[in-house]
Design an enzyme around this catalytic site. Structure first.
Site, PDB file in Angstrom:
ATOM      1  N   GLU A  84      -7.020   5.558   0.934  1.00  0.00           N
ATOM      2  CA  GLU A  84      -5.991   5.382   0.112  1.00  0.00           C
ATOM      3  C   GLU A  84      -5.000   4.321   0.128  1.00  0.00           C
ATOM      4  O   GLU A  84      -4.899   3.712   1.219  1.00  0.00           O
ATOM      5  CB  GLU A  84      -5.313   6.777   0.269  1.00  0.00           C
ATOM      6  CG  GLU A  84      -5.183   7.849  -0.801  1.00  0.00           C
ATOM      7  CD  GLU A  84      -4.523   7.538  -2.022  1.00  0.00           C
ATOM      8  OE1 GLU A  84      -4.677   6.323  -2.504  1.00  0.00           O
ATOM      9  OE2 GLU A  84      -4.239   8.469  -2.777  1.00  0.00           O
ATOM     10  N   ASP A  85      -4.267   3.924  -0.990  1.00  0.00           N
ATOM     11  CA  ASP A  85      -3.388   2.951  -0.783  1.00  0.00           C
ATOM     12  C   ASP A  85      -2.127   3.468   0.045  1.00  0.00           C
ATOM     13  O   ASP A  85      -1.582   2.701   0.749  1.00  0.00           O
ATOM     14  CB  ASP A  85      -2.976   2.323  -2.283  1.00  0.00           C
ATOM     15  CG  ASP A  85      -2.567   3.476  -3.176  1.00  0.00           C
ATOM     16  OD1 ASP A  85      -2.511   4.508  -2.864  1.00  0.00           O
ATOM     17  OD2 ASP A  85      -2.475   2.849  -4.267  1.00  0.00           O
ATOM     18  N   ASP A  92       2.594   9.316  -0.052  1.00  0.00           N
ATOM     19  CA  ASP A  92       4.038   9.600  -0.294  1.00  0.00           C
ATOM     20  C   ASP A  92       4.253  10.986  -0.270  1.00  0.00           C
ATOM     21  O   ASP A  92       4.515  11.484   0.845  1.00  0.00           O
ATOM     22  CB  ASP A  92       4.079   9.078  -1.961  1.00  0.00           C
ATOM     23  CG  ASP A  92       5.533   8.748  -2.195  1.00  0.00           C
ATOM     24  OD1 ASP A  92       6.310   8.636  -1.158  1.00  0.00           O
ATOM     25  OD2 ASP A  92       5.796   9.117  -3.502  1.00  0.00           O
ATOM     26  N   PHE A 122       9.881   1.694  -3.144  1.00  0.00           N
ATOM     27  CA  PHE A 122       8.855   1.799  -3.904  1.00  0.00           C
ATOM     28  C   PHE A 122       8.263   0.248  -3.662  1.00  0.00           C
ATOM     29  O   PHE A 122       9.056  -0.659  -3.960  1.00  0.00           O
ATOM     30  CB  PHE A 122       9.118   2.084  -5.502  1.00  0.00           C
ATOM     31  CG  PHE A 122       7.987   2.223  -6.270  1.00  0.00           C
ATOM     32  CD1 PHE A 122       7.490   3.421  -6.463  1.00  0.00           C
ATOM     33  CD2 PHE A 122       7.370   1.157  -7.024  1.00  0.00           C
ATOM     34  CE1 PHE A 122       6.391   3.827  -7.063  1.00  0.00           C
ATOM     35  CE2 PHE A 122       6.167   1.453  -7.889  1.00  0.00           C
ATOM     36  CZ  PHE A 122       5.833   2.710  -7.855  1.00  0.00           C
ATOM     37  N   ASP A 145       1.022  -0.690  -7.726  1.00  0.00           N
ATOM     38  CA  ASP A 145       1.293  -0.859  -8.943  1.00  0.00           C
ATOM     39  C   ASP A 145       2.607  -0.621  -9.047  1.00  0.00           C
ATOM     40  O   ASP A 145       2.951   0.550  -8.958  1.00  0.00           O
ATOM     41  CB  ASP A 145       0.343  -0.799 -10.069  1.00  0.00           C
ATOM     42  CG  ASP A 145       0.408   0.695 -10.521  1.00  0.00           C
ATOM     43  OD1 ASP A 145       0.144   1.429  -9.676  1.00  0.00           O
ATOM     44  OD2 ASP A 145       0.947   1.057 -11.524  1.00  0.00           O
ATOM     45  N   ARG A 184      -0.631  -5.339  -8.922  1.00  0.00           N
ATOM     46  CA  ARG A 184      -1.700  -4.890  -7.904  1.00  0.00           C
ATOM     47  C   ARG A 184      -2.321  -6.124  -7.283  1.00  0.00           C
ATOM     48  O   ARG A 184      -2.863  -5.843  -6.066  1.00  0.00           O
ATOM     49  CB  ARG A 184      -2.836  -4.086  -8.560  1.00  0.00           C
ATOM     50  CG  ARG A 184      -2.566  -2.776  -9.246  1.00  0.00           C
ATOM     51  CD  ARG A 184      -3.741  -1.919  -9.818  1.00  0.00           C
ATOM     52  NE  ARG A 184      -3.446  -0.927 -10.625  1.00  0.00           N
ATOM     53  CZ  ARG A 184      -3.249   0.304 -10.230  1.00  0.00           C
ATOM     54  NH1 ARG A 184      -2.973   0.649  -8.873  1.00  0.00           N
ATOM     55  NH2 ARG A 184      -2.966   1.377 -10.911  1.00  0.00           N
TER      56      ARG A 184
HETATM   57  P1  IMP Z   1       1.538  11.343  -3.389  1.00  0.00           P
HETATM   58  O1  IMP Z   1       0.613  12.269  -4.167  1.00  0.00           O
HETATM   59  O2  IMP Z   1       3.084  11.526  -3.773  1.00  0.00           O
HETATM   60  O3  IMP Z   1       1.190  11.391  -1.841  1.00  0.00           O
HETATM   61  O4  IMP Z   1       1.357   9.891  -4.298  1.00  0.00           O
HETATM   62  C1  IMP Z   1       0.346   9.006  -3.897  1.00  0.00           C
HETATM   63  C2  IMP Z   1       0.049   8.068  -5.122  1.00  0.00           C
HETATM   64  O5  IMP Z   1       1.446   7.803  -5.804  1.00  0.00           O
HETATM   65  C3  IMP Z   1      -0.367   6.894  -4.501  1.00  0.00           C
HETATM   66  O6  IMP Z   1      -1.887   6.911  -4.167  1.00  0.00           O
HETATM   67  C4  IMP Z   1       0.055   5.717  -5.512  1.00  0.00           C
HETATM   68  O7  IMP Z   1      -0.787   5.720  -6.352  1.00  0.00           O
HETATM   69  C5  IMP Z   1       1.352   6.207  -5.961  1.00  0.00           C
HETATM   70  N1  IMP Z   1       2.721   5.850  -5.323  1.00  0.00           N
HETATM   71  C6  IMP Z   1       3.405   6.636  -4.064  1.00  0.00           C
HETATM   72  N2  IMP Z   1       4.138   5.830  -3.660  1.00  0.00           N
HETATM   73  C7  IMP Z   1       4.258   4.717  -4.407  1.00  0.00           C
HETATM   74  C8  IMP Z   1       4.849   3.284  -4.110  1.00  0.00           C
HETATM   75  O8  IMP Z   1       5.744   3.063  -3.352  1.00  0.00           O
HETATM   76  N3  IMP Z   1       4.211   2.331  -5.144  1.00  0.00           N
HETATM   77  C9  IMP Z   1       3.325   2.480  -5.922  1.00  0.00           C
HETATM   78  N4  IMP Z   1       2.437   3.525  -5.983  1.00  0.00           N
HETATM   79  C10 IMP Z   1       3.119   4.425  -5.343  1.00  0.00           C
HETATM   80 MG    MG Z   2      -3.316   5.855  -5.526  1.00  0.00          MG
END
Ligand code: IMP
Ligand code: MG
Length: 175
Positions: A97-98, A101, A151, A158, A164
């Site tokens: 994963e990138d 969050d 963020f 992105d 990206r």
């Molecule tokens: P989660 O489900 O809240 O853990 O979010 C995961 C996804 O949200 C990541 O795979 C990203 O695509 C997006 N995301 C969360 N934080 C950021 C950020 O700071 N920048 C860009 N994308 C984010």
């Molecule tokens: Mg993602």
């Protein structure tokens, strides 16, 4: 008008850390083959850089899920846009994963992928924002960088589909 982007983690630091994590993963999986699951689109840059540095045999598959709308707020809704091409039975799987969050995306994904019978399943992320975690059960096995609650963009991440391709991790400054 163009956004102003502040560098949070320079390119050299990202690449150095990926090499370290790749060495660790290669040691942990010595004698095994690793099936990498890249979470599109954000995970694609990290997956490539990681895969190039692994010394164990690697196979790749891709999955696309949506958890966010077009802004910076989580919608809390996770939907499969593209499923895997291949089964997971008997494989040593590493999800790439990138960023983690809230953990909602991964909590949901782990639940459905574990049911497909992999031999093992672990999670690797480029970035982690631990302060933002809602799903506390998500256990991250390999993390390159823990970052504050900002963020970020670049290296696959992105803001409204932009940035990206930046080779570093940056923060979009609100003007
Ligand atoms: P989660 O489900 O809240 O853990 O979010 C995961 C996804 O949200 C990541 O795979 C990203 O695509 C997006 N995301 C969360 N934080 C950021 C950020 O700071 N920048 C860009 N994308 C984010
Ligand atoms: Mg993602």
């Amino acid at each position: 008008m163009e956004d102003k982007i502040r560098v949070l983690i320079p390119e050299e630091d990202v690449n150095r850390k990926i090499s370290e994590i790749a060495a660790l993963i290669s040691r942990d999986y010595a004698g095994k083959a690793l099936h990498l699951i890249c979470i599109l689109k954000g995970g694609v840059f990290f997956t490539c850089e990681l895969a190039k540095r692994l010394t164990v045999p690697v196979s790749l598959d891709f999955m696309s899920v949506s958890s966010y709308g077009s802004g910076t707020q989580s919608s809390g809704v996770v939907k499969i846009i593209k499923d895997l091409d291949e089964p997971l039975e008997g494989k040593d799987v590493l999800i790439v994963e990138d960023i983690i969050d809230s953990g909602r995306t991964l909590a949901y994904l782990m639940e459905i992928l574990e049911k497909r019978g992999p031999k093992s399943i672990r999670l690797c992320t480029l970035l982690d924002k631990p302060e933002r975690r809602v799903k506390k059960q998500v256990k991250v096995d390999y993390t390159c960088f823990g970052i504050p609650d900002e963020f970020v963009v670049g290296y696959g991440l992105d803001y409204d589909q932009k940035y990206r391709n930046l080779p570093y991790i940056g923060v979009v400054e609100q003007q």
